[in-house]
Motif scaffolding. Structure first.
Motif, PDB file in Angstrom:
ATOM      1  N   PRO A  33       8.255   9.445  -9.645  1.00 43.59           N
ATOM      2  CA  PRO A  33       9.657   9.667  -9.280  1.00 43.59           C
ATOM      3  C   PRO A  33       9.846  10.831  -8.312  1.00 43.59           C
ATOM      4  CG  PRO A  33       9.447   9.287 -11.639  1.00 43.59           C
ATOM      5  CD  PRO A  33       8.051   9.432 -11.111  1.00 43.59           C
ATOM      6  N   LYS A  34       9.089  11.913  -8.529  1.00 42.26           N
ATOM      7  CA  LYS A  34       9.205  13.067  -7.639  1.00 42.26           C
ATOM      8  C   LYS A  34       8.750  12.719  -6.230  1.00 42.26           C
ATOM      9  CE  LYS A  34       7.494  17.783  -6.999  1.00 42.26           C
ATOM     10  NZ  LYS A  34       6.583  18.846  -7.531  1.00 42.26           N
ATOM     11  N   SER A  35       7.616  12.015  -6.131  1.00 44.68           N
ATOM     12  CA  SER A  35       7.075  11.643  -4.833  1.00 44.68           C
ATOM     13  C   SER A  35       8.024  10.721  -4.084  1.00 44.68           C
ATOM     14  CB  SER A  35       5.714  10.958  -5.018  1.00 44.68           C
ATOM     15  OG  SER A  35       5.195  10.507  -3.785  1.00 44.68           O
ATOM     16  N   ILE A  36       8.556   9.742  -4.768  1.00 44.55           N
ATOM     17  CA  ILE A  36       9.438   8.765  -4.119  1.00 44.55           C
ATOM     18  C   ILE A  36      10.769   9.401  -3.730  1.00 44.55           C
ATOM     19  CG2 ILE A  36      10.790   6.676  -4.554  1.00 44.55           C
ATOM     20  CD1 ILE A  36       8.364   5.557  -6.009  1.00 44.55           C
ATOM     21  N   SER A  37      11.283  10.305  -4.554  1.00 51.96           N
ATOM     22  CA  SER A  37      12.539  10.977  -4.188  1.00 51.96           C
ATOM     23  C   SER A  37      12.355  11.829  -2.947  1.00 51.96           C
ATOM     24  CB  SER A  37      13.038  11.831  -5.355  1.00 51.96           C
ATOM     25  OG  SER A  37      12.101  12.856  -5.671  1.00 51.96           O
ATOM     26  N   THR A  38      11.191  12.486  -2.848  1.00 56.22           N
ATOM     27  CA  THR A  38      10.890  13.279  -1.646  1.00 56.22           C
ATOM     28  C   THR A  38      10.789  12.372  -0.431  1.00 56.22           C
ATOM     29  OG1 THR A  38       9.636  14.890  -2.960  1.00 56.22           O
ATOM     30  CG2 THR A  38       9.246  14.867  -0.579  1.00 56.22           C
ATOM     31  N   PHE A  39      10.183  11.211  -0.604  1.00 63.15           N
ATOM     32  CA  PHE A  39      10.048  10.246   0.479  1.00 63.15           C
ATOM     33  C   PHE A  39      11.415   9.751   0.954  1.00 63.15           C
ATOM     34  CE2 PHE A  39      10.186   5.624   1.294  1.00 63.15           C
ATOM     35  CZ  PHE A  39       9.448   5.563   2.454  1.00 63.15           C
ATOM     36  N   MET A  40      12.303   9.457   0.031  1.00 65.00           N
ATOM     37  CA  MET A  40      13.602   8.899   0.391  1.00 65.00           C
ATOM     38  C   MET A  40      14.526   9.936   1.014  1.00 65.00           C
ATOM     39  SD  MET A  40      14.209   6.345  -2.877  1.00 65.00           S
ATOM     40  CE  MET A  40      15.525   5.411  -2.098  1.00 65.00           C
ATOM     41  N   ILE A  41      14.346  11.186   0.638  1.00 70.05           N
ATOM     42  CA  ILE A  41      15.167  12.254   1.222  1.00 70.05           C
ATOM     43  C   ILE A  41      14.751  12.522   2.659  1.00 70.05           C
ATOM     44  CG2 ILE A  41      15.721  14.708   1.116  1.00 70.05           C
ATOM     45  CD1 ILE A  41      15.488  14.500  -1.929  1.00 70.05           C
TER      46      ILE A  41
ATOM     47  N   SER B  54       0.822  -1.215   0.000  1.00 71.32           N
ATOM     48  CA  SER B  54       0.000   0.000   0.000  1.00 71.32           C
ATOM     49  C   SER B  54       0.853   1.261   0.000  1.00 71.32           C
ATOM     50  CB  SER B  54      -0.933  -0.004   1.221  1.00 71.32           C
ATOM     51  OG  SER B  54      -1.854  -1.069   1.146  1.00 71.32           O
ATOM     52  N   ILE B  55       1.931   1.268   0.761  1.00 72.59           N
ATOM     53  CA  ILE B  55       2.786   2.455   0.843  1.00 72.59           C
ATOM     54  C   ILE B  55       3.453   2.735  -0.493  1.00 72.59           C
ATOM     55  CG2 ILE B  55       4.908   3.366   1.860  1.00 72.59           C
ATOM     56  CD1 ILE B  55       4.044   2.013   4.489  1.00 72.59           C
TER      57      ILE B  55
ATOM     58  N   PRO C 149       4.436  12.186   4.936  1.00 76.63           N
ATOM     59  CA  PRO C 149       3.710  11.419   5.959  1.00 76.63           C
ATOM     60  C   PRO C 149       4.116   9.939   6.014  1.00 76.63           C
ATOM     61  CG  PRO C 149       2.205  12.882   4.843  1.00 76.63           C
ATOM     62  CD  PRO C 149       3.495  12.952   4.098  1.00 76.63           C
ATOM     63  N   MET C 150       4.359   9.309   4.869  1.00 70.08           N
ATOM     64  CA  MET C 150       4.757   7.901   4.880  1.00 70.08           C
ATOM     65  C   MET C 150       6.142   7.725   5.491  1.00 70.08           C
ATOM     66  SD  MET C 150       2.328   5.895   3.853  1.00 70.08           S
ATOM     67  CE  MET C 150       1.427   6.953   5.010  1.00 70.08           C
ATOM     68  N   ALA C 151       7.022   8.691   5.241  1.00 68.17           N
ATOM     69  CA  ALA C 151       8.339   8.652   5.875  1.00 68.17           C
ATOM     70  C   ALA C 151       8.201   8.826   7.384  1.00 68.17           C
ATOM     71  CB  ALA C 151       9.230   9.752   5.286  1.00 68.17           C
ATOM     72  N   GLU C 152       7.293   9.706   7.782  1.00 64.93           N
ATOM     73  CA  GLU C 152       7.036   9.927   9.209  1.00 64.93           C
ATOM     74  C   GLU C 152       6.467   8.661   9.857  1.00 64.93           C
ATOM     75  OE1 GLU C 152       4.590  13.110  12.068  1.00 64.93           O
ATOM     76  OE2 GLU C 152       4.045  12.891   9.948  1.00 64.93           O
ATOM     77  N   PHE C 153       5.545   8.002   9.173  1.00 62.81           N
ATOM     78  CA  PHE C 153       4.962   6.761   9.683  1.00 62.81           C
ATOM     79  C   PHE C 153       6.035   5.698   9.911  1.00 62.81           C
ATOM     80  CE2 PHE C 153       3.718   2.519   8.018  1.00 62.81           C
ATOM     81  CZ  PHE C 153       3.102   2.041   9.172  1.00 62.81           C
ATOM     82  N   LEU C 154       6.922   5.508   8.935  1.00 69.31           N
ATOM     83  CA  LEU C 154       7.964   4.489   9.063  1.00 69.31           C
ATOM     84  C   LEU C 154       8.948   4.826  10.182  1.00 69.31           C
ATOM     85  CD1 LEU C 154       8.658   3.727   5.297  1.00 69.31           C
ATOM     86  CD2 LEU C 154       7.478   2.276   6.966  1.00 69.31           C
ATOM     87  N   HIS C 155       9.183   6.111  10.390  1.00 64.60           N
ATOM     88  CA  HIS C 155      10.060   6.525  11.493  1.00 64.60           C
ATOM     89  C   HIS C 155       9.422   6.173  12.844  1.00 64.60           C
ATOM     90  CE1 HIS C 155      12.975   8.896  13.756  1.00 64.60           C
ATOM     91  NE2 HIS C 155      11.951   9.479  14.374  1.00 64.60           N
TER      92      HIS C 155
END
Length: 288
Positions: A280-288, A228-229, A242-248
């Motif tokens: 790609p933009k969304s995932i790069s923001t997530f990984m940063i 889902s993520i 938010p997904m990065a925050e959730f995983l943290h």
């Protein structure tokens, strides 16, 4: 909708009565549960009344609010009764609890989908900027028809966590049964997260994270969450941070860093279409 007042709020077992369950389903069918319904049914040879019920709000907001309260209250009561029976080794009652929990979870998912459809139609009324009142409850419907569902959704998510604290392995004998049950909660959470307005409300976002964290940590939802993520990161730009925050939070507060690692490995090998500019933009923001 005067029949709503006849539904019990204390005896959750009354939901198994065919009339009660059928009444709730009938009322919920009087409102669209997906924005897709507004376009898909126009091409089908369906009865005019049914078509109207899927494309307009035949279910008033105050009735929907009441239904949501009834279902959440009933689920909370059922969780208390189930807990007592589990601790008392009441084996004969466990199958009945399984049936009740599944019925309530099904109705709750359905109701939340309708709530979110209404919120999408009227974002200013459905997701106001003001904070929810203390205790997670909000005023239901006002005289002009607007409705703040934020507090009621928070209460619903709090009850989801309460249910997931039960020894569900005692109620659900197979992993597939438990997974199907938990998915009734998690699907609602992912639906709520699709709304950027909802995600901006810190209390709502934190409740969403809590439900997902408990599901991953204690009920085997890691693979489902990973799928889902990754999908959400592809389709919803507002979910990158938010997904990065959730995983943290999952890693630090619930001691479950494994999911972050699995998602990063999957994203590292993900390929995108040349025409895909959001992913790609969304995932790069997530990984940063």
């Amino acid at each position: 909708h005067r029949d709503l007042h006849s539904f019990p709020t204390r005896r959750s077992s009354d939901l198994t009565a065919s009339a009660s369950f059928d009444k709730l389903q009938f009322l919920l069918k009087c409102a669209p549960a997906s924005t897709l319904a507004q376009s898909s049914h126009s091409m089908e040879p369906v009865a005019k009344l049914f078509q109207l019920s899927r494309t307009s709000s035949l279910l008033p907001t105050h009735s929907l609010s009441k239904i949501l309260d009834l279902i959440v209250s009933g689920l909370s009561t059922e969780a208390d009764i189930a807990h007592n029976d589990i601790e008392s080794e009441e084996q004969d009652a466990l199958h009945h609890h399984k049936q009740l929990l599944e019925m309530y979870a099904f109705l709750l998912q359905w109701t939340i989908s309708i709530v979110e459809t209404k919120a999408a139609e009227k974002p200013a009324a459905g997701v106001p900027a003001r904070k929810a009142p203390k205790g997670g409850k909000s005023k239901a419907a006002t005289k002009d028809g607007t409705w703040d569902s934020t507090g009621q959704l928070q209460t619903a998510m709090d009850v989801m966590c309460k249910v997931m604290k039960l020894k569900l392995n005692r109620i659900f004998q197979t992993t597939s049964d438990r997974d199907n049950f938990i998915s009734l909660f998690t699907r609602s959470i992912y639906l709520i997260l699709e709304s950027e307005a909802r995600v901006k409300v810190t209390s709502v976002r934190m409740f969403c994270f809590k439900v997902l964290c408990v599901a991953v940590k204690h009920h085997g939802h890691a693979l489902g969450a990973q799928t889902s993520i990754v999908q959400n990161l592809t389709y919803f730009e507002h979910l990158s941070e938010p997904m990065a925050e959730f995983l943290h939070i999952l890693s630090e507060q619930y001691d479950y860093p494994q999911l972050s690692g699995e998602i990063m490995r999957e994203l590292a090998t993900k390929e995108f279409s040349p025409n895909d500019t959001k992913g790609p933009k969304s995932i790069s923001t997530f990984m940063i």
